[in-house]
Structure formats: C-alpha cells, structure tokens
Design an enzyme around this catalytic site. Structure first.
Site, PDB file in Angstrom:
ATOM      1  N   CYS A 198       0.832  -1.200   0.000  1.00 49.01           N
ATOM      2  CA  CYS A 198       0.000   0.000   0.000  1.00 49.01           C
ATOM      3  C   CYS A 198       0.870   1.254   0.000  1.00 49.01           C
ATOM      4  O   CYS A 198       0.626   2.200  -0.759  1.00 49.01           O
ATOM      5  CB  CYS A 198      -0.933  -0.005   1.209  1.00 49.01           C
ATOM      6  N   CYS A 207      -6.313  -3.198   7.292  1.00 49.15           N
ATOM      7  CA  CYS A 207      -7.533  -2.397   7.163  1.00 49.15           C
ATOM      8  C   CYS A 207      -8.669  -3.126   6.469  1.00 49.15           C
ATOM      9  O   CYS A 207      -9.834  -2.951   6.833  1.00 49.15           O
ATOM     10  CB  CYS A 207      -7.224  -1.087   6.446  1.00 49.15           C
TER      11      CYS A 207
END
Length: 395
Positions: free
Chosen positions: A117, A214
């Site tokens: 990410c 997440c």
C-alpha cells in the site's frame, strides 16, 4: 557565508509559502501532523483516501481508512481550518494491494499488504496528486525520520522511539518519493503525540490505534481470500518433514511459516509449519530447529543506499537486517552474486517466511539508516516426495 533559511520541513521557503499535502487517515498521528503544520503557518491541504468498502468496519476500533475514519479526518480538518478532500481509490487499492495479497497467500507466502500500500497507492498515487496540487511536500504520520544527505537527496532513518519505528514498512520508498516526503513525528514518541493532540484540541486524542490490516476488519485473512478467490483454497495433507502424513487441512492459506498452535494434529513433539507447498496443497511441518535460517535471498528489491549495488565489494558489506517487523535489526553481511542479493545472517533466525520483508540497515544501532530491502524468497528445503497422481482406471 550564512546558510540559507530553511523551515521546519527542511525546505528553503517561509512556511506560509510552502504548500504541504497532509495524508490524513483519521487517526491520531496523521491528525497531529496536519494540525502542527497548520499551527506553524504552512499552507496545508488535507487528503484522505477511501481504500475499501468500509461497511464491515464502520464504528469498529482498530481499522483504518474506513467510514468512521473518514468522518474523523474531516472533523479534524474543520477544527484546524484546512481544506480537506476524500479521494476514492478503492479500485486502485483492490488491484495493487488486495488482489496481490490474496494471490501471495494462495501461493504459500505470508505477504505484508501495508508495504504494498505504501509502495503504490499512498506513496506513488498520492504523491502524484501532491505534485498536481503544487505541493512542496507530502507529510504523513509515520514514525520514521528522513534527513538531508547534503547531496540533493534525503535518507530514511529509524525513528527516535524504537518501539514505534515504522521503517520496516517503508523500505520500499523510492528515492524520488523520499525526497518529497516528510515525517514530522519521527523524533517523538506516541505519548507525546497524544499530548499534542489534546493540546491542539483534537477530538480524536484518545482514539485507539489501528491494529488489523484495514481490509480484514475481523482479523480473519482466510475469509477475505476465499471471498476474493472462491474455490481457490485446496484441501490437502499436513506432512511431516520425514514424509509421514499427520492430518489434513482445508487450504494452505490458513497457515503461516513458524506457526505451532492450531495445526489440528496430535504429535509426541512440538511441530512447526516449515513450508506451505501450494503446488501440491501440502503443509510441511517439523521440529523447531528446522526453522533456523542462516541465509536470505530477496526479490522486488528497493535500494536507497549511497553505495551502488554494482559497487558492493566481493567480500560483502556489513549491514543489519530485520526479517520481521517485531524484531530489532541484527548484524548480517550483504553480497551480490549471479543470482542477485544474498544476505548472510550473523546468527540464525527462525520463522523467516517467504512473502515477508527483509529490511536492510546500515547498522544495528538506534536511528540507523535504511538502505533498502525486498521480499523474502522461499528458502531451499528438502521436502518429502509428493504422492504421484492416481492413474486413471481403464475400462
């Protein structure tokens, strides 16, 4: 000759003339960064990325980049008086991070999606946006330090607070990205950050830290992978290194290298997962000593050290490495050969898993410089022979 003025972000402009994009996740750290920069007089623009379908994580402590977090980031921006934008990066995040995460797990690896990410969506796409907005810097709430190297570039260093240091997750930052990035919290600890949040009047001063990945709000990776790749999990055997079949499993994605508990088998000795053999749908287990690794090889290398990899001496380079985010850097030696980079560990490590990161530092001391890192390749291991496929019966 007097040195030219440089502001607190090490940029040769007054704060009011310095535009900064603050990446705001809705957590305490990034909120404090935005508020501090605003208080110092910078031209701050807050940006929050919506990265995934947040339905399962709304109002749940321990998840980031979800609905509640977007609301919190917007509220902080209103409190400190800066413009704030929410960008829908769901499709980019799914392609660059979630899909690769699932594919890596199904291949018998243990990936780190936070590294991917940072490498792609946050530090590539968001930096491109910052440039489009005419920003002089992109500031984040990571606990890591960057410093001017005196050669027109910046170096990446471990945070002052070793217990919060996030350099392990940022090794893939490129030199171009690093030159534009700033990390205002790298010199303080979390307690100081929370005190600053209260001092700055931020309502999220006591908000819990993120804990889970997440997009895995319940902590169950296998559920996410099975939803993304229906039917991809193949049942198979749990096999001892000596060839004995000890039990069965519902898919290698339910296991990680180094795992001891929850194997679903009974044995007279403690057994650990040594290898996830995705090709033959086998979980290979064995004694703890078989986990020891003295050498590591890497793929997807990112190098931000001053010395060129082509200039590595034949006798190698003294470095320190981390093969897990929870471990301190340990002494090692870095070599380059015909097969790429080879790292000889000063002492054997256990639980070195393919798909995890190996981060390379200049030394093992506090505040040491990050030289780069890569993804750990599967190590050589003499596996028991897989059974031959059953022959088709002829009528």
């Amino acid at each position: 000759m007097t040195a030219p003025f440089r502001n607190s972000l090490d940029i040769a402009k007054p704060p009011a003339a310095t535009r900064v994009v603050a990446a705001m996740s809705g957590g305490v750290d990034s909120s404090v960064v935005a508020a501090l920069l605003k208080r110092e007089g910078y031209d701050v623009i807050g940006v929050t990325l919506q990265l995934y379908d947040h339905g399962a994580a709304v109002h749940r402590a321990g998840a980031c980049c979800a609905g509640q977090d977007i609301h919190d980031a917007r509220r902080v921006a209103e409190t400190i008086g800066i413009p704030h934008y929410v960008l829908d990066y769901e499709s980019r995040f799914r392609d660059a991070v979630i899909e690769r995460f699932a594919e890596s797990y199904l291949a018998g690896e243990t990936p780190i999606p936070c590294v991917e990410c940072n490498r792609t969506v946050k530090f590539r796409d968001l930096l491109d946006l910052a440039k489009e907005l005419g920003a002089d810097a992109l500031a984040t709430g990571h606990y890591v330090l960057s410093r001017d190297l005196g050669n027109g570039h910046r170096g990446l260093f471990r945070a002052a607070d070793a217990s919060r240091d996030q350099s392990y997750f940022l090794y893939a930052t490129t030199q171009e990205q690093l030159d534009l990035l700033r990390f205002p919290l790298g010199h303080i600890d979390k307690a100081q950050t929370r005190a600053l949040a209260a001092e700055l009047g931020l309502a999220i001063a006591d908000k819990p830290d993120s804990q889970d990945i997440c997009f895995v709000p319940n902590g169950r990776y296998a559920d996410v992978i099975e939803r993304l790749k229906p039917g991809a999990a193949r049942p198979g055997d749990i096999v001892h290194l000596d060839g004995r079949i000890l039990g069965h499993h519902d898919g290698v994605l339910h296991y990680t290298v180094g795992q001891r508990k929850g194997l679903g088998i009974s044995a007279s000795e403690p057994l650990y997962v040594l290898r996830l053999d995705a090709d033959d749908a086998r979980v290979i287990v064995g004694p703890r000593e078989a986990l020891s690794v003295g050498e590591v090889r890497l793929r997807d290398l990112n190098w931000i050290g001053e010395i060129s990899l082509d200039a590595l001496p034949p006798e190698g380079l003294d470095v320190a490495v981390r093969v897990r985010s929870t471990r301190a850097p340990r002494e090692a030696r870095l070599f380059r050969d015909a097969d790429g980079l080879r790292i000889e560990l000063a002492s054997d490590e256990e639980g070195v898993s393919p798909g995890q990161a190996c981060v390379i530092y200049a030394d093992a001391g506090p505040g040491s410089r990050v030289l780069g890192g890569g993804t750990i390749l599967r190590r050589p291991l003499a596996l028991p022979a897989a059974p031959a496929p059953a022959a088709l019966a002829l009528s």
